[in-house]
Write a protein that holds these residues in place. Structure first.
Motif, mmCIF file in Angstrom:
data_model
loop_
_atom_site.group_PDB
_atom_site.id
_atom_site.type_symbol
_atom_site.label_atom_id
_atom_site.label_comp_id
_atom_site.label_asym_id
_atom_site.label_seq_id
_atom_site.Cartn_x
_atom_site.Cartn_y
_atom_site.Cartn_z
ATOM 1 N N GLN A 3 -112.429 15.972 24.434
ATOM 2 C CA GLN A 3 -112.511 16.104 23.510
ATOM 3 C C GLN A 3 -112.716 17.103 22.496
ATOM 4 O OE1 GLN A 3 -116.015 12.653 22.572
ATOM 5 N NE2 GLN A 3 -116.407 13.673 21.000
ATOM 6 N N GLN A 4 -111.906 17.380 21.410
ATOM 7 C CA GLN A 4 -112.828 18.580 20.659
ATOM 8 C C GLN A 4 -112.893 17.891 18.734
ATOM 9 O OE1 GLN A 4 -109.093 21.389 21.051
ATOM 10 N NE2 GLN A 4 -108.431 20.242 22.925
ATOM 11 N N HIS A 5 -113.677 18.498 18.289
ATOM 12 C CA HIS A 5 -114.043 18.496 17.134
ATOM 13 C C HIS A 5 -113.587 18.925 15.976
ATOM 14 C CE1 HIS A 5 -116.821 15.559 14.114
ATOM 15 N NE2 HIS A 5 -117.277 16.904 13.905
ATOM 16 N N TYR A 6 -113.422 18.121 15.424
ATOM 17 C CA TYR A 6 -112.556 19.422 13.690
ATOM 18 C C TYR A 6 -113.179 19.392 12.417
ATOM 19 C CZ TYR A 6 -109.937 21.905 17.476
ATOM 20 O OH TYR A 6 -109.716 22.665 17.957
ATOM 21 N N ASP A 7 -112.847 19.320 10.876
ATOM 22 C CA ASP A 7 -113.417 18.581 10.353
ATOM 23 C C ASP A 7 -112.349 18.586 9.487
ATOM 24 O OD1 ASP A 7 -115.908 20.713 9.947
ATOM 25 O OD2 ASP A 7 -114.804 22.290 9.837
ATOM 26 N N VAL A 8 -111.540 18.431 9.819
ATOM 27 C CA VAL A 8 -110.435 18.013 9.346
ATOM 28 C C VAL A 8 -108.597 18.027 10.340
ATOM 29 C CG1 VAL A 8 -108.285 17.660 7.139
ATOM 30 C CG2 VAL A 8 -110.899 18.410 6.532
ATOM 31 N N VAL A 9 -108.225 17.067 10.495
ATOM 32 C CA VAL A 9 -106.847 17.162 11.384
ATOM 33 C C VAL A 9 -105.920 15.982 10.118
ATOM 34 C CG1 VAL A 9 -106.478 15.179 13.540
ATOM 35 C CG2 VAL A 9 -108.515 16.696 13.717
ATOM 36 N N VAL A 10 -104.632 16.514 10.622
ATOM 37 C CA VAL A 10 -103.542 15.550 10.069
ATOM 38 C C VAL A 10 -102.201 16.075 11.563
ATOM 39 C CG1 VAL A 10 -102.129 17.017 8.555
ATOM 40 C CG2 VAL A 10 -103.988 18.304 8.218
ATOM 41 N N ILE A 11 -102.069 14.542 11.081
ATOM 42 C CA ILE A 11 -101.021 14.041 11.753
ATOM 43 C C ILE A 11 -99.868 14.226 11.874
ATOM 44 C CG2 ILE A 11 -100.919 12.047 13.521
ATOM 45 C CD1 ILE A 11 -103.643 11.530 13.270
ATOM 46 N N GLY A 12 -99.209 14.634 12.533
ATOM 47 C CA GLY A 12 -97.597 14.902 11.640
ATOM 48 C C GLY A 12 -97.582 16.383 10.878
ATOM 49 N N ALA A 13 -96.739 17.444 11.841
ATOM 50 C CA ALA A 13 -96.034 18.439 11.725
ATOM 51 C C ALA A 13 -94.212 18.469 10.946
ATOM 52 C CB ALA A 13 -95.911 19.425 12.396
ATOM 53 N N GLY A 14 -94.312 17.597 10.699
ATOM 54 C CA GLY A 14 -92.733 17.769 9.236
ATOM 55 C C GLY A 14 -93.631 18.201 7.676
ATOM 56 N N ILE A 15 -92.827 17.969 7.341
ATOM 57 C CA ILE A 15 -93.221 18.735 6.033
ATOM 58 C C ILE A 15 -94.305 18.807 5.242
ATOM 59 C CG2 ILE A 15 -91.417 17.702 3.955
ATOM 60 C CD1 ILE A 15 -91.821 21.758 4.192
ATOM 61 N N SER A 16 -94.931 16.843 5.226
ATOM 62 C CA SER A 16 -95.763 17.076 3.769
ATOM 63 C C SER A 16 -96.943 17.018 5.177
ATOM 64 C CB SER A 16 -95.974 15.521 4.251
ATOM 65 O OG SER A 16 -95.087 15.148 3.414
ATOM 66 N N GLY A 17 -96.701 17.420 6.333
ATOM 67 C CA GLY A 17 -98.318 17.601 7.357
ATOM 68 C C GLY A 17 -98.869 19.233 7.846
ATOM 69 N N ALA A 18 -97.446 19.483 7.108
ATOM 70 C CA ALA A 18 -97.578 21.241 7.180
ATOM 71 C C ALA A 18 -97.943 21.983 5.871
ATOM 72 C CB ALA A 18 -96.111 21.606 7.658
ATOM 73 N N ALA A 19 -97.313 20.954 4.628
ATOM 74 C CA ALA A 19 -97.886 21.929 3.466
ATOM 75 C C ALA A 19 -99.659 21.254 3.730
ATOM 76 C CB ALA A 19 -97.357 20.541 2.116
ATOM 77 N N LEU A 20 -99.909 19.947 3.687
ATOM 78 C CA LEU A 20 -101.111 20.066 3.803
ATOM 79 C C LEU A 20 -101.947 20.900 4.852
ATOM 80 C CD1 LEU A 20 -103.792 18.277 3.276
ATOM 81 C CD2 LEU A 20 -103.005 16.447 4.801
ATOM 82 N N PHE A 21 -101.708 21.664 6.127
ATOM 83 C CA PHE A 21 -101.892 22.114 6.354
ATOM 84 C C PHE A 21 -102.194 23.262 6.251
ATOM 85 C CE2 PHE A 21 -101.794 25.637 10.009
ATOM 86 C CZ PHE A 21 -103.008 25.093 11.148
ATOM 87 N N PHE A 22 -101.263 23.659 5.732
ATOM 88 C CA PHE A 22 -101.341 25.616 4.647
ATOM 89 C C PHE A 22 -102.380 25.175 3.505
ATOM 90 C CE2 PHE A 22 -99.774 27.580 1.485
ATOM 91 C CZ PHE A 22 -100.164 28.374 1.367
ATOM 92 N N GLU A 23 -102.736 24.011 2.490
ATOM 93 C CA GLU A 23 -102.986 23.963 1.017
ATOM 94 C C GLU A 23 -104.478 23.759 1.682
ATOM 95 O OE1 GLU A 23 -102.242 21.718 -1.621
ATOM 96 O OE2 GLU A 23 -100.237 22.460 -1.506
ATOM 97 N N ILE A 33 -109.719 22.970 10.840
ATOM 98 C CA ILE A 33 -107.933 22.048 10.777
ATOM 99 C C ILE A 33 -107.864 22.049 12.234
ATOM 100 C CG2 ILE A 33 -106.434 21.973 9.325
ATOM 101 C CD1 ILE A 33 -107.788 24.286 7.582
ATOM 102 N N ALA A 34 -106.860 21.195 12.357
ATOM 103 C CA ALA A 34 -105.628 20.774 13.484
ATOM 104 C C ALA A 34 -105.243 20.395 12.833
ATOM 105 C CB ALA A 34 -106.718 20.257 14.457
ATOM 106 N N ILE A 35 -104.118 20.052 13.197
ATOM 107 C CA ILE A 35 -102.389 19.831 13.384
ATOM 108 C C ILE A 35 -101.912 19.668 14.483
ATOM 109 C CG2 ILE A 35 -100.509 21.678 12.853
ATOM 110 C CD1 ILE A 35 -99.434 20.139 11.048
ATOM 111 N N LEU A 36 -101.562 17.798 14.729
ATOM 112 C CA LEU A 36 -101.574 17.359 16.097
ATOM 113 C C LEU A 36 -99.920 16.494 15.306
ATOM 114 C CD1 LEU A 36 -104.258 15.447 16.631
ATOM 115 C CD2 LEU A 36 -104.172 16.689 17.465
ATOM 116 N N GLU A 37 -98.969 17.045 15.840
ATOM 117 C CA GLU A 37 -97.350 16.815 16.637
ATOM 118 C C GLU A 37 -97.298 16.186 18.012
ATOM 119 O OE1 GLU A 37 -93.932 16.278 15.882
ATOM 120 O OE2 GLU A 37 -95.061 16.520 14.316
ATOM 121 N N LYS A 38 -96.297 15.161 17.500
ATOM 122 C CA LYS A 38 -95.669 14.034 18.345
ATOM 123 C C LYS A 38 -95.146 14.557 19.102
ATOM 124 C CE LYS A 38 -93.528 9.371 18.699
ATOM 125 N NZ LYS A 38 -93.154 7.890 17.839
ATOM 126 N N TYR A 39 -94.466 15.096 18.645
ATOM 127 C CA TYR A 39 -93.057 16.354 19.452
ATOM 128 C C TYR A 39 -93.499 17.829 19.802
ATOM 129 C CZ TYR A 39 -90.252 11.888 18.869
ATOM 130 O OH TYR A 39 -89.594 10.651 18.730
#
Length: 448
Positions: A3-23, A33-39
């Motif tokens: 288990q890992q704990h974060y303030d925000v997790v973004v699911i999906g590292a396409g252009i929309s998820g990547a943009a949010l992760f950056f901002e 901040i974490a971003i999780l990608e299926k592939y």
């Protein structure tokens, strides 16, 4: 289970998820901040360069945009350009080509003249091209079926010439850039690949995110930018049940040599909720022309990824009387019905090229079957969302935020162009929910 704990997790590292992760990383004081990608890499699906038209859809040549929508889209499109300039991405993932919206025949030409007058104030750089000018910058568009004499129909266009504005982006490479820049902001960031999320639960104001490899992530807030799977995960959480989804795939055809110098778009049929056929110089195919997209309703949430998303499609569709009625009403319209059925023929060997060329000749009259080939592996899936409450197909993006602290986004075209604008909206919402600080002045200076 780890288990890992974060303030925000973004699911999906396409252009929309990547943009949010950056901002989130650059413009807020959120620390974890974490971003999780299926592939196994960013942007392997719809943001991949082969899955979209690589266009900055700013509204100047997209004839299905009203002036009001164009104003909104232009603002988010300008953010794409400013980010590219900030990263010195010229001729790396951001490019300038000429582009035009083409009117063919007297009715379309008159429409284009009126549209030019209506839109030229919003786009001061836009020019009106008569047949002579079109022949100068896009000769194959102005020449007839023999490729020698002028085409018989009246043609005009509105557009820009080479080097005047940025028009084209490799959204796959831009996704990589956004994630890399997000990791450089001095925050505790996690970027994990091969992490397929299967379920999200909220317990005592904490979100629990479960993946197929038996890992569990917890977060104070979550944003799901997973294409059609956003609705799939929303339904699994018991939200967004008033929405359903028809995934529409787009296929493309490539030319064997460079036929167009830039982007040529056609007048959109107002009855069709799908993009009109257009020609683009393909960044990933030696700038040869790519024609498309077709519109193919398929029972899958992902294309070219096997059959796993077929049962997921049916789970997300949630077929009932309302969905049946909306679908039936669409198919009662002969324009929509014939268009959808006709597009299936573009997938059939032996007859597909000949049929496709007939349509593409509206752009290049001299185009021959031998000039093109089916672009195998090209084209993605766009989730066309059905709103059961309203009883119709939603045109444009949809967000589900029924539970405080979690947002599910579905972004059909122009989702890539709107990625930084959508991320801004979600960043503000997450900051408000967490009581975090958002450095709006810095973002305005850099991206607006």
């Amino acid at each position: 289970m780890n288990q890992q704990h974060y303030d925000v997790v973004v699911i999906g590292a396409g252009i929309s998820g990547a943009a949010l992760f950056f901002e989130l990383a650059r413009y807020t004081d959120i620390k974890n901040i974490a971003i999780l990608e299926k592939y196994n890499a960013p942007a392997t699906l719809n943001s991949k360069g082969t899955s979209n038209s690589q266009t900055i859809h700013c509204g100047d040549i997209e004839t299905n945009y009203t002036l009001e929508k164009a104003k909104k889209v232009k603002k988010t499109a300008d953010m794409i350009v400013k980010y590219g300039l900030m990263q010195n991405a010229q001729n790396k993932f951001m490019f300038s080509h000429q582009k035009m919206a083409l009117g063919v025949g007297d009715i379309e030409c008159e429409y284009m003249k009126q549209r030019y007058e209506e839109f030229k104030e919003l786009y001061p750089y836009i020019k009106f091209f008569d047949k002579t000018k079109i022949k100068e910058i896009e000769p194959k568009v102005a020449l007839g079926t023999d490729g020698i004499n002028d085409r018989k129909e009246n043609i005009v266009a509105m557009g820009v010439e080479q080097g005047e504005v940025f028009t084209t982006v490799d959204y796959g490479k831009m996704s990589q850039s956004l994630i890399e820049q997000g990791q450089l902001q001095g925050k505790n960031t996690l970027v994990e690949f091969n992490k397929e999320v299967t379920k999200i639960e909220k317990k005592d104001d904490v979100f629990h995110i479960y993946t197929t490899d038996y890992k569990e992530y917890t977060a104070k807030a979550v944003v799901v930018n997973a294409g059609a799977h956003s609705l799939f995960l929303a339904h699994r959480m018991g939200v967004g049940l008033d929405k359903s989804c028809w995934p529409v795939a787009g296929s493309f055809y490539l030319t064997k040599q460079k036929i167009l110098n830039g982007k040529v778009y056609m007048v959109q049929n107002p009855k069709l909720p799908f993009a009109a056929l257009h020609g683009d110089p393909d960044l990933l195919a030696d700038m040869n022309t790519r024609f498309g997209p077709t519109a193919l309703v398929i029972p899958k949430l992902e294309r070219y990824k096997g059959l796993k998303s077929v049962p997921e499609f049916f789970e997300t569709l949630k077929f009932d009387k309302v969905v049946a009625k909306i679908t039936l009403n669409m198919f009662k319209d002969p324009t929509i019905r014939n268009y959808v059925l006709y597009n299936y023929l573009f997938e059939l060997p032996f007859i597909n090229k000949a049929l496709f060329v007939k349509d593409a000749r509206k752009i290049v009259p001299s185009l021959k079957t031998s000039d093109i080939y089916y672009a195998s592996g090209f084209g993605g899936v766009r989730p066309q969302v059905i709103d059961k409450k309203v009883g119709e197909l939603m045109l444009g993006e949809a967000s589900i935020n029924e539970v405080d602290g979690i947002i599910f986004n579905m972004t059909p075209s122009p989702g890539a162009t709107s990625c930084l604008g959508n991320a801004l909206r979600d960043t503000k919402a997450i900051c408000e929910y967490l009581g975090a600080r958002f450095d709006e002045d810095r973002l305005n200076t850099e991206l607006l």
